[in-house]
Design a protein around this motif. Structure first.
Motif, mmCIF file in Angstrom:
data_model
loop_
_atom_site.group_PDB
_atom_site.id
_atom_site.type_symbol
_atom_site.label_atom_id
_atom_site.label_comp_id
_atom_site.label_asym_id
_atom_site.label_seq_id
_atom_site.Cartn_x
_atom_site.Cartn_y
_atom_site.Cartn_z
ATOM 1 N N HIS A 117 10.924 -17.139 -28.464
ATOM 2 C CA HIS A 117 11.965 -17.456 -27.272
ATOM 3 C C HIS A 117 11.662 -18.371 -26.372
ATOM 4 O O HIS A 117 12.175 -18.387 -25.289
ATOM 5 C CB HIS A 117 11.527 -16.028 -26.730
ATOM 6 N N TYR A 118 10.975 -19.382 -26.822
ATOM 7 C CA TYR A 118 10.761 -20.457 -26.117
ATOM 8 C C TYR A 118 11.465 -21.571 -26.266
ATOM 9 O O TYR A 118 12.101 -21.688 -27.208
ATOM 10 C CB TYR A 118 9.203 -20.929 -25.866
ATOM 11 N N GLY A 119 11.790 -22.563 -25.104
ATOM 12 C CA GLY A 119 12.463 -23.782 -25.332
ATOM 13 C C GLY A 119 14.048 -23.589 -25.193
ATOM 14 O O GLY A 119 14.182 -22.601 -24.353
ATOM 15 N N TYR B 14 9.720 -19.967 -21.782
ATOM 16 C CA TYR B 14 8.464 -20.555 -21.618
ATOM 17 C C TYR B 14 7.397 -19.310 -21.534
ATOM 18 O O TYR B 14 7.909 -18.393 -21.032
ATOM 19 C CB TYR B 14 8.313 -21.653 -20.490
ATOM 20 N N ASN B 15 6.234 -19.560 -21.920
ATOM 21 C CA ASN B 15 5.294 -18.406 -21.804
ATOM 22 C C ASN B 15 4.828 -18.270 -20.450
ATOM 23 O O ASN B 15 3.904 -18.881 -19.807
ATOM 24 C CB ASN B 15 4.235 -18.762 -22.758
ATOM 25 N N ALA B 16 5.624 -17.264 -19.640
ATOM 26 C CA ALA B 16 5.241 -16.974 -18.394
ATOM 27 C C ALA B 16 4.399 -15.729 -18.303
ATOM 28 O O ALA B 16 4.567 -15.151 -17.144
ATOM 29 C CB ALA B 16 6.428 -17.062 -17.577
ATOM 30 N N ILE C 2 2.440 -27.329 -14.231
ATOM 31 C CA ILE C 2 2.682 -28.679 -14.432
ATOM 32 C C ILE C 2 3.168 -28.724 -16.075
ATOM 33 O O ILE C 2 3.890 -29.552 -16.303
ATOM 34 C CB ILE C 2 1.563 -29.453 -13.924
ATOM 35 N N ASN C 3 2.210 -27.889 -16.792
ATOM 36 C CA ASN C 3 2.559 -27.841 -18.128
ATOM 37 C C ASN C 3 3.841 -27.404 -18.453
ATOM 38 O O ASN C 3 4.549 -28.016 -19.091
ATOM 39 C CB ASN C 3 1.600 -27.330 -18.920
ATOM 40 N N HIS C 4 4.142 -26.241 -17.934
ATOM 41 C CA HIS C 4 5.780 -25.745 -18.066
ATOM 42 C C HIS C 4 6.832 -26.667 -17.919
ATOM 43 O O HIS C 4 7.790 -26.878 -18.464
ATOM 44 C CB HIS C 4 5.691 -24.414 -17.636
ATOM 45 N N VAL D 149 8.765 -24.080 -11.394
ATOM 46 C CA VAL D 149 8.921 -24.754 -12.752
ATOM 47 C C VAL D 149 9.958 -26.004 -12.516
ATOM 48 O O VAL D 149 9.681 -27.209 -12.895
ATOM 49 C CB VAL D 149 8.800 -24.169 -13.750
ATOM 50 N N CYS D 150 10.963 -25.757 -12.171
ATOM 51 C CA CYS D 150 12.220 -26.411 -11.824
ATOM 52 C C CYS D 150 12.108 -27.485 -11.012
ATOM 53 O O CYS D 150 12.318 -28.807 -11.615
ATOM 54 C CB CYS D 150 13.380 -25.762 -11.730
#
Length: 316
Positions: A47-49, A104-106, A120-122, A155-156
């Protein structure tokens, strides 16, 4: 003795229900963006990306959707009783755009191990994945619009700032192609949700891991949140002073959740000097449109249509 056992059994049940109510405000607990009770199952990395919801060979713009805290790249944008997210079912016939969604893993709590990624990683992963997708598509120079919900807006913003300062052209292309951002319930100035969000893990004791770093960013006085806000607004101002347009539109929730209230209030969800429009829904449902007759959908569509039309005619 039998009556005593029955009384104890009823009392135990009452305590359990009370604990559940403290955690999720309703019984049974809802599953929604900012429902911070532990998820039923650990989210799959599938489900990521980036996922392409609609590929249009005549697209003049890429529109990328980004979910928020505890969200999902498709479910966040899917109305109750529907199986397809509205960006996929309602937008393609109305806009000459390629529609993307990013996951992303939120999740701040999980039954196994929560992601330790910081904001920052996301943001860096978003920048990398979106740049790669546009590269594979041969669309590195295509104009780009973001539609972002809740934490996804933070994140954006950070990803755009990273792109602005990127040394490699492929990463900087996100910043160079940016045309606009639709913020939906984004806590630009923090959200009181951060303190409340810490309750479920300790109240129920059902999780083994908690990503406190995602919660910390939502504190009202968090320095990183403030620095992202200042840097982003400074970037927008400098672009406009140089003659380059980057449009911003902010939507905020009109309705509260029972007991909890509004997750992100109007003051936090809006930016001074930019359009601010309300949506008659709570924080979760403000991004779940069931039909093209929904007033909230029509307001968001009009913003996207206006920007896309100007891109098509070369005005933007």
């Amino acid at each position: 003795m039998d009556r005593l056992r029955k009384w104890r059994s009823r009392r135990k049940s009452t305590v359990i229900v009370a604990q559940k109510g403290h955690n999720s405000l309703e019984d049974p607990p809802p599953r929604y963006e900012t429902d911070l009770s532990p998820p039923a199952a650990d989210p799959s990395a599938s489900h990521y990306g980036i996922k392409v919801l609609h590929a249009d060979p005549s697209a003049v713009v890429d529109i990328c959707f980004i979910h928020g805290l505890t969200g999902d790249r498709e479910k966040t944008w899917t109305a109750h009783g529907h199986s397809t997210p509205w960006p996929q079912s309602l937008l393609p016939s109305r806009l000459p755009a390629r529609i993307l969604t990013y996951g992303y893993n939120a999740h701040i709590t999980q039954k196994s191990v929560a992601s330790s990624n910081r904001l920052i990683n996301h943001a860096q992963n978003l920048l990398t994945d979106l740049s790669a997708d546009r590269g594979f598509e041969g669309a590195v120079d295509r104009p780009l619009i973001f539609v972002v919900h809740s934490l996804g807006g933070l994140v954006c913003k950070k990803a755009i700032l990273l792109s602005q300062n990127a040394a490699e052209p492929k990463s900087r292309s996100i910043f160079d192609c940016l045309k606009g951002v639709v913020f939906m319930g984004t806590p630009h100035r923090g959200a009181w949700m951060a303190d409340w969000a810490k309750t479920p893990a300790s109240a129920l004791g059902l999780v083994k891991s908690t990503n406190v770093m995602l919660l910390d960013i939502l504190q009202r006085d968090n320095q990183l949140l403030d620095s992202i806000q200042v840097d982003f607004l400074t970037m927008i101002r400098r672009l406009r002073e140089s003659g380059r347009r980057v449009e911003i539109s902010c939507f905020y929730e009109e309705l509260p959740f029972p007991v909890v209230g509004k997750i992100v209030n109007e003051q936090s969800a809006t930016l001074d000097g930019f359009d601010a429009v309300s949506i008659y829904a709570n924080h979760r449902d403000m991004v779940r449109f069931a039909s093209d007759e929904d007033p909230g959908f029509r307001r968001v569509l009009w913003q996207l249509h206006d920007w896309t039309s100007q891109i098509s005619t070369g005005e933007f």
